[in-house]
Design an enzyme around this catalytic site. Structure first.
Site, mmCIF file in Angstrom:
data_model
loop_
_atom_site.group_PDB
_atom_site.id
_atom_site.type_symbol
_atom_site.label_atom_id
_atom_site.label_comp_id
_atom_site.label_asym_id
_atom_site.label_seq_id
_atom_site.Cartn_x
_atom_site.Cartn_y
_atom_site.Cartn_z
ATOM 1 N N HIS A 67 74.782 54.940 25.316
ATOM 2 C CA HIS A 67 75.739 55.871 25.911
ATOM 3 C C HIS A 67 75.646 55.813 27.437
ATOM 4 C CE1 HIS A 67 77.801 59.601 26.970
ATOM 5 N NE2 HIS A 67 76.707 60.014 27.561
ATOM 6 N N ASP A 107 98.493 41.172 47.975
ATOM 7 C CA ASP A 107 97.586 41.095 46.827
ATOM 8 C C ASP A 107 96.175 41.251 47.358
ATOM 9 O OD1 ASP A 107 96.187 40.346 44.382
ATOM 10 O OD2 ASP A 107 98.079 39.467 43.733
ATOM 11 N N TRP A 157 68.702 54.542 29.650
ATOM 12 C CA TRP A 157 69.483 53.655 30.524
ATOM 13 C C TRP A 157 68.694 53.278 31.768
ATOM 14 C CZ3 TRP A 157 71.544 53.656 35.506
ATOM 15 C CH2 TRP A 157 71.350 54.816 36.244
ATOM 16 N N SER A 206 79.845 40.581 38.161
ATOM 17 C CA SER A 206 81.206 41.099 38.212
ATOM 18 C C SER A 206 81.355 42.112 39.343
ATOM 19 C CB SER A 206 81.551 41.737 36.871
ATOM 20 O OG SER A 206 82.665 42.561 36.992
ATOM 21 N N SER A 207 80.399 43.030 39.439
ATOM 22 C CA SER A 207 80.483 44.064 40.484
ATOM 23 C C SER A 207 80.412 43.454 41.871
ATOM 24 C CB SER A 207 79.332 45.058 40.347
ATOM 25 O OG SER A 207 79.471 45.789 39.186
ATOM 26 N N HIS A 246 69.507 54.984 43.092
ATOM 27 C CA HIS A 246 70.083 56.088 43.821
ATOM 28 C C HIS A 246 71.379 55.734 44.531
ATOM 29 C CE1 HIS A 246 70.274 60.226 44.484
ATOM 30 N NE2 HIS A 246 70.764 59.950 45.667
ATOM 31 N N GLU A 276 73.367 53.692 43.513
ATOM 32 C CA GLU A 276 74.298 53.561 42.387
ATOM 33 C C GLU A 276 75.011 54.888 42.091
ATOM 34 O OE1 GLU A 276 75.514 51.254 40.500
ATOM 35 O OE2 GLU A 276 76.278 52.401 38.806
ATOM 36 N N TYR A 312 75.874 57.078 44.160
ATOM 37 C CA TYR A 312 76.930 57.263 45.165
ATOM 38 C C TYR A 312 78.056 56.270 44.971
ATOM 39 C CZ TYR A 312 73.851 60.671 46.980
ATOM 40 O OH TYR A 312 73.064 61.779 47.063
ATOM 41 N N SER A 330 90.638 63.122 48.009
ATOM 42 C CA SER A 330 91.175 63.278 49.363
ATOM 43 C C SER A 330 92.631 62.851 49.468
ATOM 44 C CB SER A 330 90.336 62.473 50.357
ATOM 45 O OG SER A 330 89.000 62.878 50.298
ATOM 46 N N HIS A 348 62.909 60.589 44.992
ATOM 47 C CA HIS A 348 63.051 61.942 44.431
ATOM 48 C C HIS A 348 63.247 61.890 42.914
ATOM 49 C CE1 HIS A 348 67.639 61.817 45.365
ATOM 50 N NE2 HIS A 348 67.414 61.376 44.164
ATOM 51 N N HIS A 349 63.464 60.685 42.363
ATOM 52 C CA HIS A 349 63.479 60.553 40.903
ATOM 53 C C HIS A 349 62.062 60.420 40.360
ATOM 54 C CE1 HIS A 349 67.855 59.805 40.762
ATOM 55 N NE2 HIS A 349 67.664 59.265 41.941
ATOM 56 N N THR A 375 77.845 66.136 52.363
ATOM 57 C CA THR A 375 78.601 66.514 51.174
ATOM 58 C C THR A 375 79.276 67.860 51.393
ATOM 59 O OG1 THR A 375 76.856 65.418 49.945
ATOM 60 C CG2 THR A 375 78.458 66.616 48.664
ATOM 61 N N LYS A 380 82.394 67.536 53.330
ATOM 62 C CA LYS A 380 83.538 67.088 52.533
ATOM 63 C C LYS A 380 84.139 68.242 51.737
ATOM 64 C CE LYS A 380 83.893 62.932 51.206
ATOM 65 N NZ LYS A 380 84.488 62.251 52.357
ATOM 66 N N ARG A 396 64.530 65.937 27.547
ATOM 67 C CA ARG A 396 65.687 65.108 27.236
ATOM 68 C C ARG A 396 65.277 63.960 26.312
ATOM 69 N NH1 ARG A 396 66.549 61.727 32.883
ATOM 70 N NH2 ARG A 396 68.192 60.709 31.718
#
Lengths: 529, 190
Positions: A80, A109, A145, A173-174, A257, A259, A261, A272, A306-307, A332, A335, A454
């Site tokens: 998932h 294009d 994951w 790909s990315s 991390h 990732e 963002y 926006s 921080h993880h 943040t 924004k 979890r």
């Protein structure tokens, strides 16, 4: 593109329309076709990952083990997460980028159309490999994951090798997608389109693309190290050979991390656009929005640990990562302030895209605040690996990233299809999603604070009521997405004819071309003043 | 065309950037070890080998708790001779871990140390330790594996007790595969 086309740009010219049959999609180099492919693929993955989420929630409906084996439950949580992150959210944003960026900057294009084709078409193979692991002996990846070593090396099922190759392909790909987007934005802008005139979605993607180029190779590196540990006898993460499992977490979160963002900055861009349109005002604080996104991107490289507050970091480390993380709340906050100020005294209407956008601002802010709570190192020792974390990241990813994607799809759907969407069904979808999301994820804050871990298929009895509520919410949210699918398909097929400027307050080059957007747009660059 | 050239240049640079970042991912491995060594984090002991004898600081006592753990699947019996030592900083202390191989085959083990609290690691000087080398043990054999260490007098005064833990890994297969000349990746297992 020959110069002949330029004279007849506005007229539909069939001789340069799409090819017919399956070949159109296999060999296309058209940014609109590839954008559509990305978006359909992402929708398919979203539904696949969603079915897995519902299996998880069905098992957690009651305490005890009812429906699935614990081993299969672990495979579901892992798949998932992987499918939603790499298969649903990221390709959806790339699809929106493909569709919108060339039209927004007045380019005919993408800069590298053939690479564009390739970066899409390797994705289905990556996910076919990943999903096929479910049928393999030993089952699919079951280590979460985040695939922490040694769980994902020493103790992993044999299918981990397929998982590693799938990640490699997704990474390629990315990276190709990101290179293409940067080249398009930097080299293909219409004359007069200076950097500080770029639409906000384009800015958000420019920053995201640089993040992708910086961190996807690190992800490729960490899975390569796993591959070498598993098959070639190295000991990067194996303590017996002098390696260190904590090293895995450092390298992984150095990717992980930024990732997160990558998954939220393009959402900021979409919001926006939508809020100014339905407030009939210009976006408040354009320059501060750009600087805020850039500072979020830079800070994202300085907060990874921080993880890992509970792995035994020294006090100085805990303090540094705690304060650096909290610092992200400042841009943040800028924004969120700008979005609210854009709405302030605006002439607001609440069409479906605007409803999703407002829900985004409110619910993303809730997710941001629970993120601030998690950033406090001493209390994180209690929150770590509980449902509080699950509640936090689902609040920023579901009503954050996913709501923004849906808002964007509803917003630009008239441009893509030439048809107005079914507004009533759109609003029904919104309200069911909004209510479903909150019923699902809000109780998770409480059961997390009360200590429910979890990724566990069973739980203590005191968590039963809130889990039942969360499961009911998950089914409401899950099934209401069928309304979205139905609405999109119906809008593609028929519907009220959309104007070029499909929404009254919409600004930008994409609204200057006809709806549906012709197969080729801006063969002659427009003049931007 | 101008755009085509600009695109090519940009693509080369960006591809170069991603290759560099791929390399950076691997560079993090030694960087991480260097960082731990410089800062003394992660409980890695970096000070080993012979040491000049100094007078012990008898005014202070530090409790050293020794722990022996078997990694999963390791069948040896493995425990410290004494699980709690009282040491004066500066004093050379000798002790040993007892190991017994109950299986019917010769095996090789590697002990991986860890020190808690992590900051104490840089004040723990190991003159000799069984963890410096792989430890072979014949079938059914017993051995006392020596440990000789000194706690630095500079040990911060707030530290009264240090835990020194060893995890024993079975490396028989890896040793056989590498023919006894294993140079483990990602730093040496001190």
């Amino acid at each position: 593109m020959s110069t002949l086309d330029t004279a007849t740009d506005d007229i539909g010219h069939d001789h340069h329309g799409p090819a017919s049959g399956i070949g159109r999609w296999l060999f296309t180099t058209n940014h609109k076709d590839i954008g559509s492919l990305y978006l359909w693929f992402s929708l398919l993955m979203f539904l696949t990952g969603g079915v897995m989420a519902l299996m998880i929630r069905a098992e957690l409906f009651q305490p005890g083990l009812q429906l699935v084996e614990p081993g299969f439950f672990n495979q579901m949580t892992t798949m998932h997460g992987l499918i939603m992150v790499f298969g649903a959210v990221m390709p959806a944003f790339v699809g929106l980028a493909n569709w919108m960026i060339p039209m927004m900057i007045g380019a005919p294009d993408m800069a590298l159309p053939r690479m564009n084709n390739w970066s899409f078409w390797i994705l289905p193979f990556a996910f076919a490999i990943l999903i096929s692991t479910l049928l393999m002996e030993g089952g699919a990846p079951n280590f979460g994951w985040t695939f922490y070593a040694p769980l994902s090396t020493t103790y992993a099922p044999p299918s981990v090798t397929y998982f590693i190759f799938a990640i490699h392909i997704m990474g390629m790909s990315s990276i190709m997608g990101a290179i293409n987007i940067i080249a398009t934005i930097l080299n293909m802008r219409a004359p007069g389109m200076t950097m500080m005139k770029l639409p906000m979605f384009v800015w958000s993607w420019l920053i995201t693309a640089f993040l992708l180029i910086a961190v996807m190779p690190v992800l490729a590196g960490v899975v390569t190290m796993m591959l070498m540990d598993i098959h070639f006898g190295t000991s990067f993460f194996n303590a017996a050979g002098g390696g260190d499992p904590v090293l895995f977490q450092h390298v992984f979160w150095f990717f992980g991390h930024p990732e997160v963002y990558i998954m939220i900055l393009p959402a900021f861009g979409i919001i926006s656009h939508i809020i100014p349109t339905f407030s009939r005002k210009r976006l408040f604080g354009y320059a501060s929005m750009v600087y805020a996104m850039a500072s979020i991107a830079i800070l994202s490289f300085l907060v990874w640990a921080h993880h890992m507050f509970t792995v035994g970091l020294p006090l100085v480390g805990e303090l540094f990562f705690m304060f650096a993380t909290m610092l992200i709340a400042v841009p943040t906050g800028v924004k969120v302030f700008n979005w609210v100020t854009t709405m302030f005294r605006g002439s607001l209407t609440f069409e479906t895209p605007m409803l999703f956008a407002i829900a985004f601002v409110v619910l993303f802010t809730i997710g941001g605040f629970s993120g601030l709570m998690l950033a406090i190192a001493p209390v994180d020792f209690q929150y770590h690996d509980t449902y509080f974390v699950v509640a936090h990241f689902h609040y920023v990813l579901v009503p954050g990233a996913i709501f923004a994607i849906m808002a964007g799809v509803y917003y630009w759907l008239p441009k893509w299809t030439g048809h107005q969407l079914n507004e009533r069904m759109g609003r029904l979808h919104f309200w069911l999603s909004f209510i479903g999301v909150n019923i699902t994820f809000f109780p998770m804050h409480f059961i997390g604070l009360a200590g429910m871990p979890r990724r566990i298929p069973d739980y203590a009895l005191q968590f039963a009521d809130f889990n039942m509520v969360a499961s009911i919410g998950a089914f409401i949210f899950g099934f209401s997405q069928l309304l979205f699918v139905w609405n999109v398909i119906q809008t593609v097929r028929h519907g009220e004819k959309a104007q070029a400027r499909a929404w009254e307050g919409a600004e930008g080059l994409e609204w200057e071309v006809a709806s549906p957007a012709p197969y080729h747009t801006f063969a002659t660059p427009p003049r931007v003043d | 065309m101008d755009t085509a050239r600009a695109n090519r240049r940009l693509v080369i640079r960006l591809l170069g950037g991603s290759v560099l970042m791929f390399g950076f991912g691997f560079a993090l491995v030694p960087l991480y070890d260097v960082f731990c060594e410089v800062t003394g984090l992660n409980g890695k002991i970096t000070r080993t080998g012979a040491i000049e004898t100094v007078e012990a600081d008898t005014s202070r006592q530090v409790r050293v708790r020794l722990i022996g753990i078997n990694n999963e699947g390791m069948p040896w019996e493995f425990s410290p001779q004494q699980s709690l030592l009282t040491v004066n900083p500066g004093e050379m202390k000798q002790t040993a871990f007892q190991a017994y191989n109950p299986t019917g085959r010769s095996m090789v083990a590697q002990a991986i140390p860890s020190v808690s609290p992590g900051v104490a690691a840089q004040y723990l000087h190991k003159v000799n330790c069984f963890c410096f080398n792989a430890q072979p043990l014949q079938a059914g054999a017993r051995a006392d594996m020596p440990l000789l260490f000194v706690i630095d007098k500079e040990l911060p005064p707030e530290i009264h007790s240090i835990t020194l833990s060893y995890t024993l890994f079975d490396i028989t297969e890896a040793q056989a595969a590498d023919n006894g000349s294993a140079e483990p990746d990602g730093g040496s297992p001190i």
